[in-house]
Scaffold this motif. Structure first.
Motif, PDB file in Angstrom:
ATOM      1  N   UNK A 287       0.827  -1.205   0.000  1.00 54.76           N
ATOM      2  CA  UNK A 287       0.000   0.000   0.000  1.00 54.76           C
ATOM      3  C   UNK A 287       0.860   1.254   0.000  1.00 54.76           C
ATOM      4  N   UNK A 288       1.919   1.231   0.826  1.00 58.17           N
ATOM      5  CA  UNK A 288       2.820   2.384   0.886  1.00 58.17           C
ATOM      6  C   UNK A 288       3.532   2.602  -0.445  1.00 58.17           C
ATOM      7  N   UNK A 289       4.063   1.519  -1.015  1.00 62.06           N
ATOM      8  CA  UNK A 289       4.762   1.652  -2.301  1.00 62.06           C
ATOM      9  C   UNK A 289       3.811   2.113  -3.395  1.00 62.06           C
ATOM     10  N   UNK A 290       2.579   1.610  -3.371  1.00 56.44           N
ATOM     11  CA  UNK A 290       1.603   2.037  -4.363  1.00 56.44           C
ATOM     12  C   UNK A 290       1.264   3.506  -4.226  1.00 56.44           C
ATOM     13  N   UNK A 291       1.082   3.958  -2.986  1.00 55.45           N
ATOM     14  CA  UNK A 291       0.754   5.368  -2.754  1.00 55.45           C
ATOM     15  C   UNK A 291       1.886   6.298  -3.189  1.00 55.45           C
ATOM     16  N   UNK A 292       3.110   5.913  -2.843  1.00 58.89           N
ATOM     17  CA  UNK A 292       4.265   6.741  -3.215  1.00 58.89           C
ATOM     18  C   UNK A 292       4.437   6.768  -4.730  1.00 58.89           C
ATOM     19  N   UNK A 293       4.343   5.595  -5.357  1.00 60.17           N
ATOM     20  CA  UNK A 293       4.493   5.520  -6.814  1.00 60.17           C
ATOM     21  C   UNK A 293       3.433   6.361  -7.512  1.00 60.17           C
ATOM     22  N   UNK A 294       2.181   6.241  -7.045  1.00 60.81           N
ATOM     23  CA  UNK A 294       1.097   6.979  -7.680  1.00 60.81           C
ATOM     24  C   UNK A 294       1.260   8.489  -7.483  1.00 60.81           C
ATOM     25  N   UNK A 296       3.990  10.346  -6.984  1.00 57.76           N
ATOM     26  CA  UNK A 296       5.045  10.918  -7.821  1.00 57.76           C
ATOM     27  C   UNK A 296       4.699  10.798  -9.300  1.00 57.76           C
ATOM     28  N   UNK A 297       4.064   9.690  -9.679  1.00 56.05           N
ATOM     29  CA  UNK A 297       3.673   9.545 -11.080  1.00 56.05           C
ATOM     30  C   UNK A 297       2.660  10.608 -11.482  1.00 56.05           C
ATOM     31  N   UNK A 298       1.675  10.879 -10.621  1.00 55.41           N
ATOM     32  CA  UNK A 298       0.665  11.881 -10.927  1.00 55.41           C
ATOM     33  C   UNK A 298       1.291  13.255 -11.130  1.00 55.41           C
ATOM     34  N   UNK A 299       2.178  13.640 -10.211  1.00 53.93           N
ATOM     35  CA  UNK A 299       2.828  14.941 -10.351  1.00 53.93           C
ATOM     36  C   UNK A 299       3.598  15.022 -11.659  1.00 53.93           C
ATOM     37  N   UNK A 300       4.372  13.988 -11.946  1.00 52.81           N
ATOM     38  CA  UNK A 300       5.170  13.998 -13.173  1.00 52.81           C
ATOM     39  C   UNK A 300       4.300  13.984 -14.418  1.00 52.81           C
ATOM     40  N   UNK A 301       3.190  13.245 -14.375  1.00 51.99           N
ATOM     41  CA  UNK A 301       2.296  13.190 -15.531  1.00 51.99           C
ATOM     42  C   UNK A 301       1.701  14.560 -15.821  1.00 51.99           C
ATOM     43  N   UNK A 302       1.337  15.290 -14.770  1.00 57.64           N
ATOM     44  CA  UNK A 302       0.768  16.616 -14.972  1.00 57.64           C
ATOM     45  C   UNK A 302       1.823  17.652 -15.322  1.00 57.64           C
ATOM     46  N   UNK A 303       3.059  17.409 -14.907  1.00 57.69           N
ATOM     47  CA  UNK A 303       4.132  18.339 -15.253  1.00 57.69           C
ATOM     48  C   UNK A 303       4.377  18.382 -16.760  1.00 57.69           C
ATOM     49  N   UNK A 304       4.093  17.274 -17.455  1.00 61.58           N
ATOM     50  CA  UNK A 304       4.293  17.244 -18.913  1.00 61.58           C
ATOM     51  C   UNK A 304       2.986  17.517 -19.660  1.00 61.58           C
ATOM     52  N   UNK A 305       1.912  17.809 -18.934  1.00 59.22           N
ATOM     53  CA  UNK A 305       0.615  18.027 -19.563  1.00 59.22           C
ATOM     54  C   UNK A 305       0.589  19.352 -20.323  1.00 59.22           C
ATOM     55  N   UNK A 306       0.045  19.323 -21.513  1.00 53.52           N
ATOM     56  CA  UNK A 306      -0.044  20.519 -22.355  1.00 53.52           C
ATOM     57  C   UNK A 306      -1.461  21.069 -22.269  1.00 53.52           C
TER      58      UNK A 306
END
Length: 409
Positions: A287-294, A296-306
């Motif tokens: 659960x912890x690894x999933x939460x951390x992965x999600x 950071x992934x969400x932030x990075x995904x939105x950082x490249x959003x146009x």
């Protein structure tokens, strides 16, 4: 000016905006009320900064995609480890029935989105972005599949999916309570305890939100001497490694599947073998690894959003989202309510399904908690929906979405 960031710099910048998002969420009540995730807030702030750079032509960012892709695979692998069919069986018929309702809704959401997009001469993949990807899936699934849809030719799919997810979080909470009230009045259903609030204040009983959502057994076996965090990382790494080999092997034979799907299915197999053999499972660590992965992934995904691409699809997107809201209301009223038994528990689960089917499990819990505060407790509802939401629905949704993507491309 082109600002290029390597893996370390990308992770560091994502951490900064993740903290910023949490800071803002804790100080803006409406964001917390509708469970807008902190990574979404922080990521959108960065996306707005990137929009300024694009509009003024003064700067743009280039990021390393490797870490983001790995985080996506890690997140979906932890979802695979949650797919315990033993827990599904122990959860009883109600869990299976609600899961069935949720799966049918996923299919209808995708059919609705694709059909409307096609009728409006938009890319059908845009309709998929406003289907179960953003509705049942929420921001995490949107950030995962948005880039895939864009790579397949759906311009603006990622910002459209993120916008649709935010719409769903809000509207799922808005329609849940009125729907429950309508069902109680239409079918002349009374709550189990009209004076429950007064009784609970004096007896301290029946708090609906303190219900166990998992079935636990005490099992003692040899785990090889590993500490549980290391044990969890070992299992996660094995699932990712074996899954990637399977996906590569299938790709060489002309069967193209998303990279995360192999590791997610391998993790599901490992989980059910562990259940069968009564081995220990590092649930909290996953659960912890999933939460951390999600996160950071969400932030990075939105950082490249146009964000500038969202304007091109705003009209069709709005029409699809209104239709999805109507679909959710009538599905919960005429399918979820009747399948779950047409009683008070079914009313509460129908109200919860509005938050669940358009937002996330916390939205469903908020809907049900607000509803039961006035109408009485429903232990069945507070058991069934979190169990399906936390253990099963993401797994089934990802598989169904993958099928639609392959069919449309």
């Amino acid at each position: 000016m082109n600002i290029q960031l390597d893996i370390a710099q990308t992770v560091g910048l994502a951490a900064v905006f993740l903290v910023l998002g949490e800071y803002i969420k804790n100080r803006v009540a409406v964001l917390a009320r509708y469970f807008i995730p902190s990574p979404i807030i922080g990521g959108l702030i960065f996306a707005l900064i990137a929009l300024v750079g694009h509009q003024t032509g003064s700067f743009n960012f280039t990021f390393n995609d490797d870490i983001r892709n790995f985080l996506l695979m890690a997140f979906f692998t932890t979802i695979g480890f949650s797919a315990s069919f033993e827990l599904l069986k122990k959860g009883g018929l109600a869990v299976a029935l609600f899961l069935g309702c949720a799966v049918v809704l996923i299919i209808l959401q995708n059919v609705m989105g694709v059909t409307l997009a096609t009728l409006m001469d938009a890319n059908p993949l845009l309709g998929l972005a406003a289907g179960s990807i953003s509705m049942t899936g929420g921001h995490g699934t949107s950030a995962a599949f948005g880039p895939m849809l864009e790579n397949a030719g759906a311009v603006g799919a990622l910002p459209a999916a993120i916008a649709a997810s935010t719409w769903g979080l809000v509207m799922g909470c808005v329609i849940g309570g009125p729907l429950g009230k309508r069902l109680m009045k239409k079918y002349n259903i009374d709550g189990p305890a009209p004076h429950r609030r007064h009784r609970r204040q004096h007896e301290g009983a029946d708090a609906p939100h303190v219900v166990e959502t998992t079935v636990k057994e005490t099992v003692k076996v040899d785990d090889g001497g590993f500490e549980m965090p290391v044990y969890a990382v070992v299992l996660l790494s094995i699932a990712i490694g074996v899954g990637s080999v399977i996906i590569e092997w299938l790709g060489e034979r002309g069967i193209v599947l998303p990279a995360y799907l192999g590791s997610m299915l391998v993790a599901a197999i490992i989980r059910n073998v562990i259940d069968w053999r009564r081995y220990r499972l590092p649930e909290k660590e996953f659960e912890t690894m999933g939460n951390v992965s999600l996160a950071f992934f969400l932030v990075m995904a939105l950082m490249v959003m146009k964000l500038w691409e969202l304007a091109e699809v705003a009209g069709p997107l709005l029409i699809i989202l209104i239709a999805q809201t109507v679909l959710m209301f009538f599905f919960a009223s005429y399918v979820t309510f009747k399948v779950m038994g047409k009683d008070y528990d079914a009313v509460v689960m129908s109200a919860g399904h509005c938050g669940f089917g358009m937002g996330a499990t916390p939205n469903a819990m908020a809907n049900m908690q607000a509803f039961t505060e006035d109408n009485g407790p429903s232990r069945k509802a507070f058991f069934v929906i979190p169990l399906v939401g936390s253990l099963f629905i993401d797994f089934f949704n990802a598989v169904i979405i993958t099928g639609f993507v392959n069919f449309l491309t």
